[in-house]
Design a protein around this motif. Structure first.
Motif, PDB file in Angstrom:
ATOM      1  N   ALA A  69       6.849  -2.191  44.352  1.00  0.00           N
ATOM      2  CA  ALA A  69       6.492  -2.600  42.870  1.00  0.00           C
ATOM      3  C   ALA A  69       6.599  -1.932  41.818  1.00  0.00           C
ATOM      4  CB  ALA A  69       4.825  -3.250  43.915  1.00  0.00           C
ATOM      5  N   ALA A  70       6.597  -0.487  41.826  1.00  0.00           N
ATOM      6  CA  ALA A  70       7.100  -0.450  41.120  1.00  0.00           C
ATOM      7  C   ALA A  70       7.963  -0.623  39.703  1.00  0.00           C
ATOM      8  CB  ALA A  70       6.963   1.628  41.048  1.00  0.00           C
ATOM      9  N   ARG A  71       8.692  -0.394  40.618  1.00  0.00           N
ATOM     10  CA  ARG A  71      10.282  -0.330  39.942  1.00  0.00           C
ATOM     11  C   ARG A  71      10.460  -2.280  39.866  1.00  0.00           C
ATOM     12  NH1 ARG A  71      12.458   1.532  44.681  1.00  0.00           N
ATOM     13  NH2 ARG A  71      12.539  -0.387  45.718  1.00  0.00           N
ATOM     14  N   ALA A  72       9.438  -3.244  40.638  1.00  0.00           N
ATOM     15  CA  ALA A  72       9.775  -4.725  40.313  1.00  0.00           C
ATOM     16  C   ALA A  72       8.824  -5.337  38.905  1.00  0.00           C
ATOM     17  CB  ALA A  72       9.422  -5.836  40.989  1.00  0.00           C
ATOM     18  N   ALA A  73       7.767  -3.650  38.677  1.00  0.00           N
ATOM     19  CA  ALA A  73       6.664  -3.785  37.512  1.00  0.00           C
ATOM     20  C   ALA A  73       7.766  -3.058  35.942  1.00  0.00           C
ATOM     21  CB  ALA A  73       5.931  -3.287  37.640  1.00  0.00           C
TER      22      ALA A  73
ATOM     23  N   THR B 148       0.841  -7.440  40.502  1.00  0.00           N
ATOM     24  CA  THR B 148       1.424  -8.781  39.549  1.00  0.00           C
ATOM     25  C   THR B 148       0.118  -9.675  39.796  1.00  0.00           C
ATOM     26  OG1 THR B 148       2.134  -9.897  41.504  1.00  0.00           O
ATOM     27  CG2 THR B 148       3.630  -8.088  40.490  1.00  0.00           C
ATOM     28  N   PRO B 149       0.006 -10.785  38.809  1.00  0.00           N
ATOM     29  CA  PRO B 149      -1.101 -11.640  38.786  1.00  0.00           C
ATOM     30  C   PRO B 149      -1.162 -12.506  40.461  1.00  0.00           C
ATOM     31  CG  PRO B 149       0.060 -12.096  36.904  1.00  0.00           C
ATOM     32  CD  PRO B 149       0.897 -11.106  37.820  1.00  0.00           C
TER      33      PRO B 149
ATOM     34  N   ALA C 135      -4.321 -11.843  45.756  1.00  0.00           N
ATOM     35  CA  ALA C 135      -4.649 -11.571  47.242  1.00  0.00           C
ATOM     36  C   ALA C 135      -5.305 -10.896  47.763  1.00  0.00           C
ATOM     37  CB  ALA C 135      -3.084 -11.632  47.966  1.00  0.00           C
ATOM     38  N   SER C 136      -5.042  -9.545  46.676  1.00  0.00           N
ATOM     39  CA  SER C 136      -5.971  -8.369  46.684  1.00  0.00           C
ATOM     40  C   SER C 136      -7.623  -8.540  46.702  1.00  0.00           C
ATOM     41  CB  SER C 136      -5.669  -6.700  46.026  1.00  0.00           C
ATOM     42  OG  SER C 136      -3.960  -6.607  46.055  1.00  0.00           O
TER      43      SER C 136
ATOM     44  N   HIS D 244      -1.013  -7.529  51.976  1.00  0.00           N
ATOM     45  CA  HIS D 244      -1.855  -8.517  51.965  1.00  0.00           C
ATOM     46  C   HIS D 244      -2.351  -8.025  50.777  1.00  0.00           C
ATOM     47  CE1 HIS D 244      -3.183  -9.974  55.963  1.00  0.00           C
ATOM     48  NE2 HIS D 244      -3.599  -8.628  55.857  1.00  0.00           N
ATOM     49  N   GLY D 245      -1.609  -8.420  48.891  1.00  0.00           N
ATOM     50  CA  GLY D 245      -1.745  -7.699  48.017  1.00  0.00           C
ATOM     51  C   GLY D 245      -1.278  -6.132  48.249  1.00  0.00           C
ATOM     52  N   ASP D 246      -2.685  -5.303  47.571  1.00  0.00           N
ATOM     53  CA  ASP D 246      -2.666  -3.839  48.098  1.00  0.00           C
ATOM     54  C   ASP D 246      -3.432  -3.551  49.205  1.00  0.00           C
ATOM     55  OD1 ASP D 246      -5.111  -4.496  46.443  1.00  0.00           O
ATOM     56  OD2 ASP D 246      -4.067  -2.732  45.489  1.00  0.00           O
ATOM     57  N   PHE D 247      -3.629  -4.155  49.922  1.00  0.00           N
ATOM     58  CA  PHE D 247      -3.827  -4.173  51.392  1.00  0.00           C
ATOM     59  C   PHE D 247      -2.775  -4.638  52.638  1.00  0.00           C
ATOM     60  CE2 PHE D 247      -7.809  -4.671  48.513  1.00  0.00           C
ATOM     61  CZ  PHE D 247      -8.639  -3.996  48.959  1.00  0.00           C
ATOM     62  N   PHE D 248      -2.632  -3.641  53.739  1.00  0.00           N
ATOM     63  CA  PHE D 248      -2.355  -3.826  55.035  1.00  0.00           C
ATOM     64  C   PHE D 248      -3.018  -4.015  55.811  1.00  0.00           C
ATOM     65  CE2 PHE D 248      -0.234  -1.607  51.467  1.00  0.00           C
ATOM     66  CZ  PHE D 248       0.918  -2.162  51.171  1.00  0.00           C
TER      67      PHE D 248
END
Length: 342
Positions: free
Chosen positions: A118-122, A199-200, A205-206, A282-286
């Motif tokens: 996610a950091a690379r994508a951001a 991301t949005p 989702a989070s 689920h977003g930043d939840f797992f």
């Protein structure tokens, strides 16, 4: 003859009195002898009864000793069996601890990978936006120079804007600058990240997952919590504590395991002691579902709430249970605070 041999009447009277005294004394002696015989007989009877009681007590004591020896041998066998069971329990506990460590390592690795991804994508998205903004500014500057220099007839403003939008779209598709390989510093920064860059879509989702705290459906339709979250004393072994990263839910054999919320299947793996595990993002939840016998989904698949993802496994003792865990980034949470009431 002794009386009639008396020489005088006085001697006769004395001898008669002597004989009477002697007779009375013999009678008293006989009575004393009879009394002594009676007492001796009573004592003998008492000693006989006492001997019988002692003999009976001795027999009882011998029987008790034999029973104690039997009980001691049984106790020794039981102690040996308990020692063997304790060794088995300690071995089982160690195997469970190793399985939990393997699962924790896998979850931590997957979370770190997702955080880095996610950091690379951001970062790539930021680079792309910066490149587009720079190209847009360069085109505006070039258009301004052309309009001020009088090099030719100026294009209408509407045509210029349309051309810029077309160029922006083409640059957004290509964006060669944004796909440049990451530097070592950027890779190290990705590894140091502790939370997912949202991301949005993942933020929504989070937020949706967090908003359903205390209302999530159970991963099985029926069952009860057989082991709670956190550190607990071992039910059998003294001075031994066990730590549970989630909750163990005991259920029926072959029960279907369901996703508790909408998300994406991040990982499917087999871990010794945990059977098959499924990890859903689920977003930043797992959420993690362990001790599955079979799995109906694949990595990368989108699943919805209450969608069947597999079936529960049954161990050698005939117990069927699924372990359910909840994580927020790399923080382990108590699933009982998230599940709804049955």
């Amino acid at each position: 003859m002794f009386l009639f041999a008396s020489e005088s009447f006085n001697q006769f009277a004395l001898r008669l009195r002597y004989i009477r005294q002697y007779t009375e004394e013999r009678q008293r002696q006989a009575a004393r002898i009879m009394g002594t015989q009676y007492r001796l007989h009573q004592q003998l009877s008492g000693l006989t009864q006492q001997q019988k009681r002692k003999s009976s007590l001795l027999n009882n004591q011998l029987n008790e000793n034999r029973n104690l020896l039997t009980l001691k041998s049984k106790e020794d066998e039981m102690v040996q069996q308990l020692s063997q069971q304790e060794q088995g329990l300690r071995q089982e506990l160690e195997e469970r601890r190793q399985a939990v460590n393997r699962l924790d390592n896998l979850i931590a690795e997957r979370v770190r990978e997702e955080i880095a991804r996610a950091a690379r994508a951001a970062r790539l998205a930021a680079r792309r936006q910066a490149a587009l903004a720079a190209a847009r500014e360069a085109r505006r500057a070039a258009a301004a120079r052309n309009a001020g220099g009088g090099a030719g007839p100026a294009r209408p403003r509407r045509e210029t804007a349309a051309s810029e939008e077309t160029n922006d779209a083409n640059n957004d598709t290509a964006a060669p600058e944004s796909d440049a390989p990451e530097t070592a510093a950027e890779a190290a920064a990705d590894r140091r990240a502790v939370r997912i860059a949202l991301t949005p879509e993942t933020a929504l989702a989070s937020s949706s997952f967090s908003g359903n705290k205390g209302r999530l459906p159970w991963p099985v339709s029926r069952g009860f919590i057989s082991q709670h979250f956190g550190r607990h004393p071992h039910p059998v072994l003294k001075h031994v504590t066990v730590e549970n990263r989630g909750v163990d839910i005991q259920t029926a054999a072959g029960e279907e395991v369901r996703s508790c919320f909408d998300g994406k299947v991040l990982t499917i793996a087999n871990i010794a002691g945990m059977n098959t595990i499924v990890m859903i993002q689920h977003g930043d939840f797992f959420t993690v579902y362990a001790k599955l016998r079979s799995v109906n989904v694949h990595e990368g698949q989108r699943v919805s709430a209450r969608e069947v993802i597999g079936t529960v496994a049954t161990n050698a003792e005939g117990t069927s249970e699924v372990q359910f865990q909840v994580w927020h980034n790399s923080a382990n949470l108590n699933p009982e605070n998230w599940l709804g009431h049955k």
